[in-house]
Write a protein that holds these residues in place. Structure first.
Motif, PDB file in Angstrom:
ATOM      1  N   ALA A  53      46.560  22.182 -43.496  1.00 39.51           N
ATOM      2  CA  ALA A  53      47.247  23.215 -43.905  1.00 39.51           C
ATOM      3  C   ALA A  53      47.923  22.977 -45.139  1.00 39.51           C
ATOM      4  CB  ALA A  53      47.792  23.952 -42.942  1.00 39.51           C
ATOM      5  N   LYS A  86      50.366  23.210 -46.549  1.00 44.41           N
ATOM      6  CA  LYS A  86      52.004  24.393 -46.771  1.00 44.41           C
ATOM      7  C   LYS A  86      52.685  23.126 -45.957  1.00 44.41           C
ATOM      8  CE  LYS A  86      50.140  28.095 -44.835  1.00 44.41           C
ATOM      9  NZ  LYS A  86      48.793  27.349 -44.027  1.00 44.41           N
ATOM     10  N   ASP A 140      43.532  24.192 -46.145  1.00 40.62           N
ATOM     11  CA  ASP A 140      43.852  25.674 -45.944  1.00 40.62           C
ATOM     12  C   ASP A 140      44.998  25.479 -47.306  1.00 40.62           C
ATOM     13  OD1 ASP A 140      45.504  27.690 -45.395  1.00 40.62           O
ATOM     14  OD2 ASP A 140      46.326  27.042 -43.849  1.00 40.62           O
ATOM     15  N   ARG A 159      40.202  37.687 -42.451  1.00 48.39           N
ATOM     16  CA  ARG A 159      41.266  37.076 -41.445  1.00 48.39           C
ATOM     17  C   ARG A 159      41.644  38.065 -40.497  1.00 48.39           C
ATOM     18  NH1 ARG A 159      47.264  34.324 -42.244  1.00 48.39           N
ATOM     19  NH2 ARG A 159      47.729  34.047 -39.976  1.00 48.39           N
ATOM     20  N   ILE A 200      57.921  32.284 -36.546  1.00 48.22           N
ATOM     21  CA  ILE A 200      56.110  31.569 -36.928  1.00 48.22           C
ATOM     22  C   ILE A 200      55.531  32.046 -35.655  1.00 48.22           C
ATOM     23  CG2 ILE A 200      57.358  29.836 -38.263  1.00 48.22           C
ATOM     24  CD1 ILE A 200      57.251  27.947 -35.522  1.00 48.22           C
ATOM     25  N   HIS A 251      44.923  33.016 -36.829  1.00 47.36           N
ATOM     26  CA  HIS A 251      45.794  32.317 -36.673  1.00 47.36           C
ATOM     27  C   HIS A 251      46.773  32.952 -36.400  1.00 47.36           C
ATOM     28  CE1 HIS A 251      49.172  29.835 -37.774  1.00 47.36           C
ATOM     29  NE2 HIS A 251      48.261  28.911 -38.552  1.00 47.36           N
ATOM     30  N   SER A 255      52.255  29.459 -34.924  1.00 45.93           N
ATOM     31  CA  SER A 255      52.948  27.750 -35.177  1.00 45.93           C
ATOM     32  C   SER A 255      53.670  27.331 -33.621  1.00 45.93           C
ATOM     33  CB  SER A 255      53.044  27.573 -36.718  1.00 45.93           C
ATOM     34  OG  SER A 255      53.819  26.243 -37.178  1.00 45.93           O
ATOM     35  N   GLY A 272      47.938  25.577 -35.222  1.00 48.35           N
ATOM     36  CA  GLY A 272      49.147  26.022 -35.199  1.00 48.35           C
ATOM     37  C   GLY A 272      49.215  25.154 -33.817  1.00 48.35           C
ATOM     38  N   GLU A 285      42.221  24.467 -39.483  1.00 51.24           N
ATOM     39  CA  GLU A 285      43.531  24.469 -40.193  1.00 51.24           C
ATOM     40  C   GLU A 285      44.949  23.398 -39.631  1.00 51.24           C
ATOM     41  OE1 GLU A 285      43.962  28.883 -41.528  1.00 51.24           O
ATOM     42  OE2 GLU A 285      42.169  28.543 -42.637  1.00 51.24           O
ATOM     43  N   PRO A 286      44.447  22.539 -38.887  1.00 52.92           N
ATOM     44  CA  PRO A 286      46.078  22.351 -38.646  1.00 52.92           C
ATOM     45  C   PRO A 286      47.020  21.626 -39.741  1.00 52.92           C
ATOM     46  CG  PRO A 286      44.478  20.651 -37.981  1.00 52.92           C
ATOM     47  CD  PRO A 286      43.952  21.945 -39.074  1.00 52.92           C
ATOM     48  N   GLY A 287      48.115  21.890 -39.126  1.00 54.41           N
ATOM     49  CA  GLY A 287      49.187  21.189 -40.809  1.00 54.41           C
ATOM     50  C   GLY A 287      50.329  20.337 -39.632  1.00 54.41           C
ATOM     51  N   ARG A 288      50.800  21.092 -38.855  1.00 55.60           N
ATOM     52  CA  ARG A 288      52.006  20.336 -38.508  1.00 55.60           C
ATOM     53  C   ARG A 288      51.090  18.941 -37.506  1.00 55.60           C
ATOM     54  NH1 ARG A 288      57.176  23.341 -36.509  1.00 55.60           N
ATOM     55  NH2 ARG A 288      55.456  25.097 -36.690  1.00 55.60           N
ATOM     56  N   ARG A 302      64.724  23.732 -41.223  1.00 52.80           N
ATOM     57  CA  ARG A 302      64.096  24.505 -39.453  1.00 52.80           C
ATOM     58  C   ARG A 302      65.177  24.030 -38.583  1.00 52.80           C
ATOM     59  NH1 ARG A 302      61.342  21.951 -36.660  1.00 52.80           N
ATOM     60  NH2 ARG A 302      59.943  23.520 -36.491  1.00 52.80           N
ATOM     61  N   TYR A 338      65.229  28.324 -37.516  1.00 49.81           N
ATOM     62  CA  TYR A 338      64.608  28.487 -36.370  1.00 49.81           C
ATOM     63  C   TYR A 338      65.028  27.892 -35.200  1.00 49.81           C
ATOM     64  CZ  TYR A 338      60.698  28.816 -40.416  1.00 49.81           C
ATOM     65  OH  TYR A 338      60.026  28.561 -41.705  1.00 49.81           O
ATOM     66  N   TYR A 396      56.764  20.977 -43.034  1.00 48.13           N
ATOM     67  CA  TYR A 396      57.927  21.496 -43.132  1.00 48.13           C
ATOM     68  C   TYR A 396      59.128  21.575 -43.449  1.00 48.13           C
ATOM     69  CZ  TYR A 396      54.253  23.895 -41.574  1.00 48.13           C
ATOM     70  OH  TYR A 396      52.412  25.141 -41.145  1.00 48.13           O
ATOM     71  N   MET A 432      59.869  22.716 -47.549  1.00 47.04           N
ATOM     72  CA  MET A 432      61.144  23.778 -47.185  1.00 47.04           C
ATOM     73  C   MET A 432      62.009  23.483 -48.168  1.00 47.04           C
ATOM     74  SD  MET A 432      59.716  25.939 -44.263  1.00 47.04           S
ATOM     75  CE  MET A 432      60.516  27.010 -43.633  1.00 47.04           C
TER      76      MET A 432
END
Ligand code: LLP
Length: 431
Positions: A64, A66, A85, A154, A167, A204, A207, A244, A286-289, A324, A328, A384, A388
């Motif tokens: 991911a 992003k 992604d 989706r 999220i 999805h 996250s 996620g 689609e892993p990002g974190r 972050r 959050y 992120y 960000m």
């Protein structure tokens, strides 16, 4: 004492990352500075691939972008064989520039423009559709180009997941996806379009999810839909389960599920259905974190220490650099990089330089005695973090360095005052 991840160590009272002394990195490249350990990203990618392929050979990891869209990071993942992604034309361009194959990209997003669709059609990138309106727009764009574009929809699985509400992406009330109850009609509409072919399905749920069960639940919802769509005549090339998987930001004993836990919970749900239906689509995630978070630390210099009702450590990175905690209320472990071997001797609140009360990176932390000029390291900032960052309060975004087995180089320079000005134009009446 903080449990350090394998890419961090303490030598001679200094924090090291990927074999490099953080105090030297900060001296060479300045602060604030994001520092990423290349090997950690490669290990995370391989961890996913190994865990998934144990259960099913036809799996693919779409990073991911992003989470961290630095070109060097995309290049590292492209070298490993990852797809991506992508959520904007910008991310498409970066992923292709990094060497990723168009067929390994999925263009996601709930609000794409005609230009986004044109780019996907031109480059042969599959599109994850988020509405019937988008379906007809994409069909028209593909028709004008004389092409047929492969798509998925989706699905909104209406799942409440244990994470920060901002999220959670698969709630019944979320802006993303088409409800499972309406998805059949969406595929019927796609099957009747001449320039669009549905070949996949996408989902999805959110996250920073630390429970495995929601992912299994999501897979069950998707497999129900896949069975119905199979009967309808959809030929599946891929089933995209999304990203996620959460990470353990707290290094005082908490743990996150492993890639194996994830694979073990979701892949059998899919393969059972595949065997029953006699199909063998690829499974995408689609892993990002979980791919990049623990690869990176943020180094920030202490400008001053103020002893008031609390002891404030005023550093040079605020929520312009890492949003972050402010956005959050998220927790990031903090260390004093040049006193990494010293015992804690007080309670400190680490605050940034931004003109807002909420500009706090870390509340009430037990740390060694800190003075101006010390170097603070904020852990787990690969996802992120820079992605960000902003120029709020007239501050250019900071540099990013990459380290690999004791070697270091920049992968993005810091923005200068000129960079702050470069997109500005003056209306004629102010000239
Ligand atoms: N795929 C889609 C369609 C997504 O929306 C996301 C994240 C991902 C994949 C990657 O999810 P991951 O594996 O990173 O959890 N800025 C927030 C996180 C926002 C996530 C949005 N979507 C944060 O700093 O916590």
């Amino acid at each position: 004492m903080v449990n350090l991840p394998p890419n961090l160590s303490v030598r001679n009272n200094h924090l090291f990352i990927g074999g490099c002394d953080t105090t030297e990195l900060a001296g060479t490249y300045g602060t604030p500075l994001y520092v990423t350990d290349e090997d950690r990203i490669r290990d995370n990618y391989q961890g996913y691939v190994t865990a998934l392929s144990l259960y099913y050979p036809r799996t693919r990891v779409l990073y991911a972008a992003k989470a961290n869209g630095n070109l060097s990071i995309l290049k590292i993942l492209a070298q490993e064989g990852a797809g991506a992604d992508v959520f904007s034309s910008g991310e498409v361009h970066l992923a292709l520039l990094a060497g990723m194959q168009p067929g390994f990209l999925l263009f996601n997003g709930s609000s794409k423009t005609k230009e986004d669709h044109r780019l996907a059609v031109e480059k042969g990138i599959r599109v994850s559709l988020d509405s019937l309106d988008e379906l007809s727009q994409l069909n028209q764009v593909a028709k004008e180009a004389g092409k047929v574009v492969e798509v998925s929809f989706r699905v909104n699985p209406a799942l409440d997941v244990p994470t920060h509400p901002k999220i959670a992406t698969g709630l019944a009330t979320s802006k993303f996806g088409i409800p499972a109850t309406e998805i059949l009609d969406a595929y019927k509409a796609a099957l009747s379009c001449e320039h669009v072919t549905p070949v996949g399905i996408h989902c999805h749920i959110g996250s920073q999810i630390l429970d495995i069960e929601p992912f299994a639940q999501e897979a069950r919802v998707l497999m129900q839909v896949v069975s119905e769509l199979h009967r309808l005549g959809v030929k599946f090339a891929f089933v995209d389960l999304g990203g996620g998987l959460g990470v353990a930001y707290d290094h005082h004993g908490s743990a996150a599920p492993t890639f194996s836990d994830y694979a073990g919970a979701v892949i059998p749900v899919c393969t059972d259905t595949f065997s029953r239906l006699g199909i063998q689509p690829e499974i995408w995630i689609e892993p990002g974190r979980s791919m990049v978070c623990d690869s990176t630390i943020l180094l920030t210099r202490v400008n001053s220490v103020k002893r008031a009702h609390k002891t404030f450590v005023n550093v040079d990175a605020g929520f312009n650099t890492l949003i972050r905690p402010a956005m959050y209320d998220s927790f990031h472990e903090v260390l004093v990089a040049n006193r990494a071997g010293e015992a804690a001797c007080g309670t400190f609140t680490v605050t940034g330089p931004i003109c807002e009360t909420g500009d706090i990176l870390a509340h009430d932390r037990q740390l060694p005695d800190i003075t101006a000029g010390d170097l603070v390291a904020v852990l787990d900032t690969g996802a992120y973090g820079y992605a960000m960052a902003s120029q709020y309060n007239g501050r250019g975004r900071c540099a990013e360095a990459l380290v690999r087995k004791g070697e270091a180089d920049l992968m993005r320079r810091a923005e200068t005052t000129q960079d702050l000005m470069h997109a500005l134009v003056t209306p004629s009446w102010l000239k």
